[in-house]
Design a protein around this motif. Structure first.
Motif, short mmCIF file in Angstrom:
data_model
loop_
_atom_site.label_atom_id
_atom_site.label_comp_id
_atom_site.label_asym_id
_atom_site.label_seq_id
_atom_site.Cartn_x
_atom_site.Cartn_y
_atom_site.Cartn_z
N ASN A 195 53.21 -16.09 24.90
CA ASN A 195 52.70 -14.73 24.91
C ASN A 195 52.34 -14.25 23.51
O ASN A 195 52.52 -14.96 22.52
CB ASN A 195 53.69 -13.79 25.61
N VAL A 196 51.83 -13.02 23.45
CA VAL A 196 51.35 -12.48 22.18
C VAL A 196 52.46 -12.39 21.14
O VAL A 196 52.25 -12.69 19.96
CB VAL A 196 50.70 -11.10 22.43
N ALA A 197 53.66 -12.01 21.59
CA ALA A 197 54.79 -11.92 20.65
C ALA A 197 55.09 -13.28 20.04
O ALA A 197 55.38 -13.40 18.83
CB ALA A 197 56.02 -11.37 21.36
N GLU A 198 55.01 -14.34 20.85
CA GLU A 198 55.26 -15.70 20.34
C GLU A 198 54.15 -16.15 19.39
O GLU A 198 54.41 -16.81 18.39
CB GLU A 198 55.41 -16.67 21.51
N ILE A 199 52.91 -15.79 19.72
CA ILE A 199 51.79 -16.10 18.83
C ILE A 199 52.00 -15.43 17.47
O ILE A 199 51.83 -16.05 16.41
CB ILE A 199 50.45 -15.65 19.45
N ASP A 200 52.41 -14.16 17.50
CA ASP A 200 52.60 -13.41 16.25
C ASP A 200 53.83 -13.88 15.48
O ASP A 200 53.85 -13.85 14.25
CB ASP A 200 52.71 -11.90 16.55
N THR A 201 54.85 -14.33 16.19
CA THR A 201 56.08 -14.81 15.54
C THR A 201 55.86 -16.15 14.86
O THR A 201 56.34 -16.39 13.75
CB THR A 201 57.22 -14.93 16.57
N HIS A 202 55.18 -17.05 15.53
CA HIS A 202 55.00 -18.42 15.01
C HIS A 202 53.63 -18.49 14.32
O HIS A 202 53.50 -18.16 13.17
CB HIS A 202 55.12 -19.43 16.14
N ASN A 203 52.65 -18.94 15.01
CA ASN A 203 51.23 -18.93 14.66
C ASN A 203 50.54 -19.49 15.88
O ASN A 203 51.20 -20.01 16.79
CB ASN A 203 50.92 -19.72 13.37
N ILE A 204 49.23 -19.43 15.92
CA ILE A 204 48.53 -19.80 17.15
C ILE A 204 48.67 -21.29 17.47
O ILE A 204 48.80 -21.67 18.64
CB ILE A 204 47.05 -19.34 17.13
N LEU A 205 48.66 -22.15 16.46
CA LEU A 205 48.81 -23.58 16.72
C LEU A 205 50.18 -23.89 17.30
O LEU A 205 50.30 -24.57 18.32
CB LEU A 205 48.59 -24.38 15.43
N ARG A 206 51.21 -23.35 16.67
CA ARG A 206 52.59 -23.57 17.15
C ARG A 206 52.76 -23.00 18.56
O ARG A 206 53.36 -23.63 19.43
CB ARG A 206 53.56 -22.91 16.17
N ALA A 207 52.21 -21.81 18.78
CA ALA A 207 52.32 -21.19 20.11
C ALA A 207 51.61 -22.02 21.17
O ALA A 207 52.12 -22.17 22.29
CB ALA A 207 51.74 -19.77 20.07
N SER A 208 50.47 -22.60 20.82
CA SER A 208 49.76 -23.44 21.80
C SER A 208 50.57 -24.69 22.12
O SER A 208 50.60 -25.14 23.27
CB SER A 208 48.36 -23.80 21.30
N HIS A 209 51.28 -25.22 21.13
CA HIS A 209 52.15 -26.38 21.37
C HIS A 209 53.35 -26.00 22.23
O HIS A 209 53.79 -26.79 23.08
CB HIS A 209 52.60 -26.99 20.04
N ILE A 210 53.90 -24.82 22.00
CA ILE A 210 55.01 -24.32 22.84
C ILE A 210 54.56 -24.25 24.30
O ILE A 210 55.27 -24.69 25.22
CB ILE A 210 55.50 -22.95 22.34
#
Length: 210
Positions: free
Chosen positions: A81-96
């Motif tokens: 989600n957006v919170a995870e994108i903002d917490t990590h970064n978009i590459l990391r969030a896509s891997h999650i």
């Protein structure tokens, strides 16, 4: 123009892997909404005709293939989600999101074909990366279609709640209509605050109000 085929999957089967999942994500570029990943294990006897990179298909074709894949393949969809994108970064969030999708398949995958050039660091099973995999592997093409259709529909749903940004047409990408909505109506809870255009609006508003 070459079409994706089943050669990567066949080679993996020959190397002793029983359940080979194609994995792809969609939604790295938008200013709003989650990043969505899909994992798909195709039944070699029931592969829908016409599978290709989702970007090369019409919306009508994608919808029909989505329905066929849901009926005939082992499909899992996950998001960050957006919170995870903002917490990590978009590459990391896509891997999650990718790891979540692989982990939620009905039959556990023992090998993953990952679109791109990086294996997610949390992945515990055998995996290989395939650059432009959605145009080369049928399983990754299937995952690209599932992820895109699911995310597009999700953004249509969000557009019902926030009608000023054109998400039902632009899926959260920074089109002229989306930018105009931001200028007139501001930032919603579904906007990615770590993305520069959104950050700049929030920072600018802060400066003006001080």
């Amino acid at each position: 123009m070459s079409q994706p085929d089943f050669s990567f999957e066949t080679l993996a089967h020959q190397n002793g892997f029983a359940h080979v999942a194609g994995v792809d994500e969609v939604g790295r570029g938008p200013l709003a909404g989650p990043v969505v990943a899909a994992a798909v294990i195709l039944d070699p006897k029931r592969i829908p005709a016409g599978l290709n990179d989702s970007k090369k298909l019409t919306a009508k074709s994608r919808d029909a293939l989505y329905d066929a894949l849901m009926a005939d393949a082992d499909v899992s969809i996950a998001q960050a989600n957006v919170a995870e994108i903002d917490t990590h970064n978009i590459l990391r969030a896509s891997h999650i999101a990718m790891v979540r999708a692989i982990g939620s398949l009905r039959q556990p995958a023992d090998h993953a074909l990952i679109d791109g050039n990086m294996v997610p660091r949390d992945l515990t099973l055998s995996a290989e990366t395939i650059v432009k995999g959605d145009a080369r592997s049928l399983s990754i093409a299937a995952a690209s279609i599932v992820a895109k259709v699911w995310r597009d529909r999700h953004m249509v749903d969000l557009a019902q709640q926030y009608p000023h940004y054109g998400w039902e047409k632009n899926a959260g990408y920074p089109t002229a209509q989306h930018k105009l909505g931001l200028a007139r109506f501001g930032v919603t809870p579904h906007h990615r605050r770590s993305f520069k255009p959104i950050h700049n609006i929030l920072y600018q508003d802060k400066n003006v109000s001080n």
